[in-house]
Enzyme design. Structure first.
Site, PDB file in Angstrom:
ATOM      1  N   TYR A 258      78.163   9.561 151.631  1.00 36.35           N
ATOM      2  CA  TYR A 258      78.955  10.625 151.020  1.00 36.35           C
ATOM      3  C   TYR A 258      80.355  10.733 151.636  1.00 36.35           C
ATOM      4  O   TYR A 258      81.346  10.824 150.904  1.00 36.35           O
ATOM      5  CB  TYR A 258      78.209  11.957 151.117  1.00 36.35           C
ATOM      6  CG  TYR A 258      77.533  12.335 149.819  1.00 36.35           C
ATOM      7  CD1 TYR A 258      76.411  11.631 149.381  1.00 36.35           C
ATOM      8  CD2 TYR A 258      78.003  13.357 149.022  1.00 36.35           C
ATOM      9  CE1 TYR A 258      75.774  11.949 148.195  1.00 36.35           C
ATOM     10  CE2 TYR A 258      77.368  13.690 147.835  1.00 36.35           C
ATOM     11  CZ  TYR A 258      76.264  12.988 147.429  1.00 36.35           C
ATOM     12  OH  TYR A 258      75.649  13.295 146.254  1.00 36.35           O
ATOM     13  N   GLU A 265      87.600   8.094 147.363  1.00 34.19           N
ATOM     14  CA  GLU A 265      88.212   8.855 146.272  1.00 34.19           C
ATOM     15  C   GLU A 265      89.562   9.430 146.703  1.00 34.19           C
ATOM     16  O   GLU A 265      90.534   9.426 145.927  1.00 34.19           O
ATOM     17  CB  GLU A 265      87.273   9.979 145.837  1.00 34.19           C
ATOM     18  CG  GLU A 265      85.978   9.491 145.206  1.00 34.19           C
ATOM     19  CD  GLU A 265      85.001  10.626 144.938  1.00 34.19           C
ATOM     20  OE1 GLU A 265      85.479  11.767 144.720  1.00 34.19           O
ATOM     21  OE2 GLU A 265      83.777  10.394 144.947  1.00 34.19           O
TER      22      GLU A 265
END
Length: 334
Positions: A258, A265
């Site tokens: 994660y 991103e």
């Protein structure tokens, strides 16, 4: 040694070689029961004692064990296993009340006529998503082994169609949580679905300049690895199956993946800001005397803050789930 146990004419006869008050000798006794018993006793010999089990022919209460009113001197009750008629009736009454209460509770819970349909839908949804992300992961892994670093630059053109499909379908997870098909909290589902789709459709899909950057490979790769454990776990849970290695991976693999996915991103957003500034794409011009234009890149800078807040929300949610599923079990006090 060598016990001889038999029942004939409702009389239990016992005879065996043993060491007792009379030394090594033959010891024997007999008991004539008050009412008929089964003629086949069960005898079990241990180092400490000898157990003989005699079954009544009819299950009812006896006034006493033996036919003779005076109890034999060698015969004594085991009060640890003793149960009189009043105790048995009380125990039976408690069991009946417990059964009735359970039936009342079950009758209060409304039966869902669409239960199997919902379960079938969830199984199919998770299966389709698992197959989709498996295709993405295998395709990218094979291309990485064959082409090496060159596979970084055309990841979007090779994988984007399947990623578009999977991430668009993932919006159903918001609906599933909203209407109560699954017990997952709504906010983490919204954060993940809209966050990924924003990066996929707006940052990568709308800018050709971004589609050939290596960061696309890492975004897609981290996304697919996470889902390889998540969707099969949910699919098996729908049909009541728990595979412990998969459960451990589901609630452990996210710990490195994660943050790495969120970092990828963020890198893609930072790289897209100069391109949006140059092209003016998605910028909003307001009709006012100052002729102020809100640059889309400014919104992206705000989104970067929201991105890390979203990663924190999901991280906290998954950490709680990990403690719930993999944490030490609390023992009940006796």
């Amino acid at each position: 040694q060598h016990p001889d146990v038999a029942i004939a004419d409702n009389v239990l006869r016992f005879k065996a070689q043993g060491h007792g008050a009379k030394g090594d000798n033959i010891y024997e006794f007999q008991i004539e029961f008050l009412e008929p018993v089964e003629p086949n006793p069960v005898c079990r010999v241990t180092q400490r004692q000898l157990n003989i089990t005699v079954q009544k022919k009819e299950s009812n209460w006896w006034e006493r064990l033996t036919k003779q009113e005076k109890r034999p001197l060698f015969l004594a009750p085991d009060f640890d296993r003793w149960l009189d008629e009043s105790d048995a009736e009380m125990e039976l009454k408690e069991k009946e009340e417990e059964k009735i209460n359970k039936m009342k509770i079950e009758s209060r819970v409304p039966k869902d006529p669409f239960k199997h349909l919902k379960k079938g839908y969830l199984v199919m949804y998770n299966l389709v998503q698992f197959l989709g992300f498996s295709w993405i992961f295998v395709n990218m892994t094979v291309r990485l082994f064959i082409l090496g670093k060159d596979s970084f630059y055309d990841t979007f053109h090779t994988i984007s169609d399947m990623m578009y499909f999977c991430q668009t379908l993932a919006l159903m997870e918001i609906m599933n949580a909203l209407i109560g098909l699954v017990r997952s909290p709504l906010i983490p589902a919204v954060v993940q679905a809209f966050g990924r789709n924003f990066v996929l459709f707006v940052i990568l899909g709308s800018l050709e300049e971004m589609q050939s950057k290596p960061v696309v490979f890492f975004i897609f790769y981290f996304w697919s690895i996470i889902e390889l454990f998540r969707y099969p776990y949910y699919m098996l849970s729908c049909i009541g199956i728990e595979w412990k290695p998969l459960t451990w991976l589901r609630y452990t693999a996210w710990i490195p993946l994660y943050p790495l996915g969120g970092l990828s991103e963020a890198v893609a957003i930072v790289q897209s800001i100069p391109i949006f500034n140059e092209t003016g794409k998605f910028s909003l011009g307001l009709p006012n005397p100052l002729n102020v234009t809100i640059q889309f890149s400014f919104l992206l800078q705000l989104y970067l803050i929201a991105l890390f807040l979203g990663v924190f929300v999901n991280f906290r949610h998954l950490y709680k789930q990990r403690k719930q599923h993999l944490g030490p079990k609390k023992r009940k006090m006796k």
